[in-house]
Structure formats: C-alpha cells, structure tokens
Design a protein around this motif. Structure first.
Motif, PDB file in Angstrom:
ATOM      1  N   PHE A   1       0.751  -1.123   0.469  1.00  0.00           N
ATOM      2  CA  PHE A   1      -0.359   0.381   0.107  1.00  0.00           C
ATOM      3  C   PHE A   1       1.128   1.193  -0.278  1.00  0.00           C
ATOM      4  CE2 PHE A   1      -2.789  -2.745   1.373  1.00  0.00           C
ATOM      5  CZ  PHE A   1      -4.919  -2.583   1.031  1.00  0.00           C
ATOM      6  N   GLY A   2       2.331   1.337   0.188  1.00  0.00           N
ATOM      7  CA  GLY A   2       3.030   2.748   0.258  1.00  0.00           C
ATOM      8  C   GLY A   2       2.909   2.920   1.564  1.00  0.00           C
ATOM      9  N   GLY A   3       2.348   2.256   2.806  1.00  0.00           N
ATOM     10  CA  GLY A   3       2.701   2.953   4.250  1.00  0.00           C
ATOM     11  C   GLY A   3       1.309   2.550   4.385  1.00  0.00           C
ATOM     12  N   MET A   4       1.822   2.923   6.706  1.00  0.00           N
ATOM     13  CA  MET A   4       0.610   2.522   7.188  1.00  0.00           C
ATOM     14  C   MET A   4      -1.171   3.873   6.345  1.00  0.00           C
ATOM     15  SD  MET A   4      -0.740   0.868   9.998  1.00  0.00           S
ATOM     16  CE  MET A   4       0.262   0.187  10.593  1.00  0.00           C
ATOM     17  N   ARG A   5      -0.351   4.900   6.122  1.00  0.00           N
ATOM     18  CA  ARG A   5      -2.071   5.840   6.167  1.00  0.00           C
ATOM     19  C   ARG A   5      -3.058   5.484   5.041  1.00  0.00           C
ATOM     20  NH1 ARG A   5      -0.043  12.127   5.035  1.00  0.00           N
ATOM     21  NH2 ARG A   5      -2.243  11.813   4.283  1.00  0.00           N
ATOM     22  N   ARG A   6      -1.304   5.218   4.014  1.00  0.00           N
ATOM     23  CA  ARG A   6      -2.314   4.641   2.410  1.00  0.00           C
ATOM     24  C   ARG A   6      -3.176   3.378   2.663  1.00  0.00           C
ATOM     25  NH1 ARG A   6       1.599   6.282  -2.570  1.00  0.00           N
ATOM     26  NH2 ARG A   6       1.511   8.358  -2.484  1.00  0.00           N
ATOM     27  N   LEU A   7      -2.525   2.520   3.658  1.00  0.00           N
ATOM     28  CA  LEU A   7      -3.266   1.095   3.469  1.00  0.00           C
ATOM     29  C   LEU A   7      -4.969   1.998   4.639  1.00  0.00           C
ATOM     30  CD1 LEU A   7      -2.089  -1.881   5.133  1.00  0.00           C
ATOM     31  CD2 LEU A   7      -4.450  -0.764   6.606  1.00  0.00           C
ATOM     32  N   LEU A   8      -4.457   2.288   5.906  1.00  0.00           N
ATOM     33  CA  LEU A   8      -5.701   2.869   6.440  1.00  0.00           C
ATOM     34  C   LEU A   8      -6.762   3.891   5.770  1.00  0.00           C
ATOM     35  CD1 LEU A   8      -3.884   4.152   9.821  1.00  0.00           C
ATOM     36  CD2 LEU A   8      -5.344   2.058   9.424  1.00  0.00           C
ATOM     37  N   ALA A   9      -6.268   4.385   4.673  1.00  0.00           N
ATOM     38  CA  ALA A   9      -7.237   5.273   4.018  1.00  0.00           C
ATOM     39  C   ALA A   9      -7.787   4.523   2.271  1.00  0.00           C
ATOM     40  CB  ALA A   9      -6.874   7.058   3.400  1.00  0.00           C
ATOM     41  N   ALA A  10      -7.243   3.238   2.259  1.00  0.00           N
ATOM     42  CA  ALA A  10      -7.491   2.402   1.544  1.00  0.00           C
ATOM     43  C   ALA A  10      -9.341   2.244   0.844  1.00  0.00           C
ATOM     44  CB  ALA A  10      -7.143   1.185   1.295  1.00  0.00           C
ATOM     45  N   PRO A  11      -9.674   2.697  -0.065  1.00  0.00           N
ATOM     46  CA  PRO A  11     -11.558   2.680  -0.146  1.00  0.00           C
ATOM     47  C   PRO A  11     -11.774   0.786  -0.226  1.00  0.00           C
ATOM     48  CG  PRO A  11      -9.916   2.406  -2.611  1.00  0.00           C
ATOM     49  CD  PRO A  11      -9.608   2.851  -1.893  1.00  0.00           C
ATOM     50  N   GLN A  12     -12.598  -0.229   0.454  1.00  0.00           N
ATOM     51  CA  GLN A  12     -13.030  -0.842   0.908  1.00  0.00           C
ATOM     52  C   GLN A  12     -12.753  -1.697  -0.402  1.00  0.00           C
ATOM     53  OE1 GLN A  12     -17.313  -1.511   1.646  1.00  0.00           O
ATOM     54  NE2 GLN A  12     -17.031  -3.841   1.856  1.00  0.00           N
ATOM     55  N   ALA A  13     -12.593  -1.962  -1.815  1.00  0.00           N
ATOM     56  CA  ALA A  13     -12.827  -2.300  -2.392  1.00  0.00           C
ATOM     57  C   ALA A  13     -11.144  -3.220  -2.525  1.00  0.00           C
ATOM     58  CB  ALA A  13     -13.076  -2.484  -3.518  1.00  0.00           C
ATOM     59  N   GLU A  14     -10.214  -2.064  -2.659  1.00  0.00           N
ATOM     60  CA  GLU A  14      -8.447  -1.776  -2.869  1.00  0.00           C
ATOM     61  C   GLU A  14      -8.611  -2.513  -1.431  1.00  0.00           C
ATOM     62  OE1 GLU A  14      -4.371   0.398  -3.209  1.00  0.00           O
ATOM     63  OE2 GLU A  14      -6.168   1.175  -3.446  1.00  0.00           O
ATOM     64  N   PHE A  15      -8.795  -2.532  -0.395  1.00  0.00           N
ATOM     65  CA  PHE A  15      -8.407  -3.153   1.238  1.00  0.00           C
ATOM     66  C   PHE A  15      -8.769  -4.643   1.367  1.00  0.00           C
ATOM     67  CE2 PHE A  15      -8.829  -4.313   5.077  1.00  0.00           C
ATOM     68  CZ  PHE A  15      -7.613  -3.665   5.521  1.00  0.00           C
ATOM     69  N   SER A  16      -9.646  -5.417   0.922  1.00  0.00           N
ATOM     70  CA  SER A  16     -10.271  -6.232   1.019  1.00  0.00           C
ATOM     71  C   SER A  16      -9.209  -7.840  -0.301  1.00  0.00           C
ATOM     72  CB  SER A  16     -11.534  -6.035   0.572  1.00  0.00           C
ATOM     73  OG  SER A  16     -12.174  -5.288   1.519  1.00  0.00           O
ATOM     74  N   GLU A  17      -9.365  -6.778  -1.413  1.00  0.00           N
ATOM     75  CA  GLU A  17      -8.833  -8.115  -2.276  1.00  0.00           C
ATOM     76  C   GLU A  17      -7.204  -7.716  -1.607  1.00  0.00           C
ATOM     77  OE1 GLU A  17      -8.866  -5.412  -5.976  1.00  0.00           O
ATOM     78  OE2 GLU A  17     -11.063  -6.379  -6.166  1.00  0.00           O
ATOM     79  N   ALA A  18      -6.754  -7.444  -0.869  1.00  0.00           N
ATOM     80  CA  ALA A  18      -4.821  -7.659  -0.811  1.00  0.00           C
ATOM     81  C   ALA A  18      -4.912  -8.596   0.601  1.00  0.00           C
ATOM     82  CB  ALA A  18      -4.473  -6.331   0.613  1.00  0.00           C
TER      83      ALA A  18
END
Length: 223
Positions: A54-71
């Motif tokens: 994700f490129g760091g904690m902030r981007r992981l925390l701010a990721a939209p649901q679809a992108e987050f859930s696919e990881a």
C-alpha cells in the motif's frame, strides 16, 4: 515460523504490554490487528508485505474497501474492524476536545481535524461549533466538492450555528493534494462566512486548511 513460536519478549503483543504501543514498529502494530498470518507467512511478515504493497500505514488505512479487501490476508471483515478502530480514535479525539477549551488545546484540535479530513479523496468543508467557553458542542461536515463561493453556502452555516446554539466556530476544510496553502477562493468564502456569522453574534475563531500540514488563517492574521 508462527509468532507463537517466537521468544515471548519478541512477540508484538507482549512487547506492547511491557513497553507500550509507541515502542512497536508499524508492522508490529498492524500484526496485532491482523492477529494471524497466512500460510508460510507470520502476521508480522504479512504486515510488512501489506505496508509495502500500500505504500505505508496511512495509505493502507485510507484505502477504499474494494482495494483493501483484495489484499492478501485482509477482506471485508478486517475492513469493518479497521473502520471501527478509526472511528473510535476520532471519537476519542472529539471527547478530548469537548472536555476543555479548544483555545487551550490547539494540538488536540489539529489532531482531530487531521484524523477527520486529511486523507479524504475529495474536498470537505466542516465546522467545529463551540460554546461560550470554546468547548466543542458539535462537529459537522457540511459541504463536499471544490470549496468555492458556489458550493459553500453561508446561509447553511448560519442555520447550523443556530441549531447548535454556538457562540463561536472554527471553519476547516481539506486539500486532497496535500498542499495546505489557502487559495483565493478559500479567503473569499471565509470573508463571506465571517460577515454572515457576525450578524448572529457568532465569532469565527479560525479557518484551518488541512493537508500534509495545517495552515491557520488566524496565525496569518487573516481574521
């Protein structure tokens, strides 16, 4: 090797309990949230992979649901848990502000606004409504989209101030670019809002523009 096979004093949860959360790395904190890893990968190793992905904690925390859930190792349940954690943090910051004057706790005000606005993908105009001791009565996100004279309506801000029986307000909005330098439109709408709120004896204490940093109109002498 699973974390349960690590020496006790090297496990993230035990280290947190012994030394405090601030002693842990981003990967260790995320590993506690994840609880388990995946096949051939401990929770800490998975956390490191996710932070890199994700490129760091902030981007992981701010990721939209679809992108987050696919990881790998995540999913809708983890997304829901994370959103609950973030909302708890925001409410904790709001309670901190409610308990004391925002004038006496400018750092808490800035932490709260960064948590609320910094990582949003579109501009959001919000208002902190304060009582006569400058304690927080309410926080509202009132307008979305490009902040200009067409999209921010002083009439609606005045109505909200009356509804919350506010004695003063702090205006705030974010710049999704991360550059917090106020625009000419930001200054123009602030002037209009100050004039409208003055008609009902509500003071504008500040207008804060949130990006990677926060710019204060009051500190620049613009109010």
């Amino acid at each position: 090797m699973a974390i349960t096979d690590w020496p006790t004093d090297e496990r993230p949860r035990e280290r947190l309990l012994k030394f405090g959360a601030e002693a842990l790395s981003d990967a260790e904190l995320l590993a506690i949230f994840l609880r388990t890893g995946v096949a051939g990968c401990s929770a800490v190793d998975l956390a490191r992979d996710l932070l890199q992905h994700f490129g760091g904690m902030r981007r992981l925390l701010a990721a939209p649901q679809a992108e987050f859930s696919e990881a790998r190792g995540l999913g809708p349940a983890k997304f829901a848990q994370l959103q609950a954690v973030l909302e708890l943090a925001r409410r904790h910051l709001a309670e901190e502000m409610t308990a004391q004057s925002v004038i006496d706790s400018p750092a808490a005000t800035r932490r709260f606004l960064q948590a609320e606005l910094r990582d949003r993908s579109q501009e959001v105009f919000a208002v902190l409504f304060l009582d006569n001791q400058h304690r927080l009565r309410a926080f509202e996100r009132l307008f979305y989209g490009t902040i200009d004279q067409a999209s921010v309506h002083p009439r609606e801000v005045v109505k909200a101030a009356l509804r919350h029986q506010a004695a003063a307000v702090i205006l705030a909005h974010n710049h999704p670019s991360g550059v917090a330098e106020p625009s000419a439109a930001d200054r123009q709408i602030t002037t209009r809002l100050c004039a409208a709120l003055d008609l009902i004896d509500v003071r504008v204490l500040d207008h804060l523009v949130v990006g990677e940093q926060i710019v204060s109109f009051a500190e620049r002498g613009w109010l």
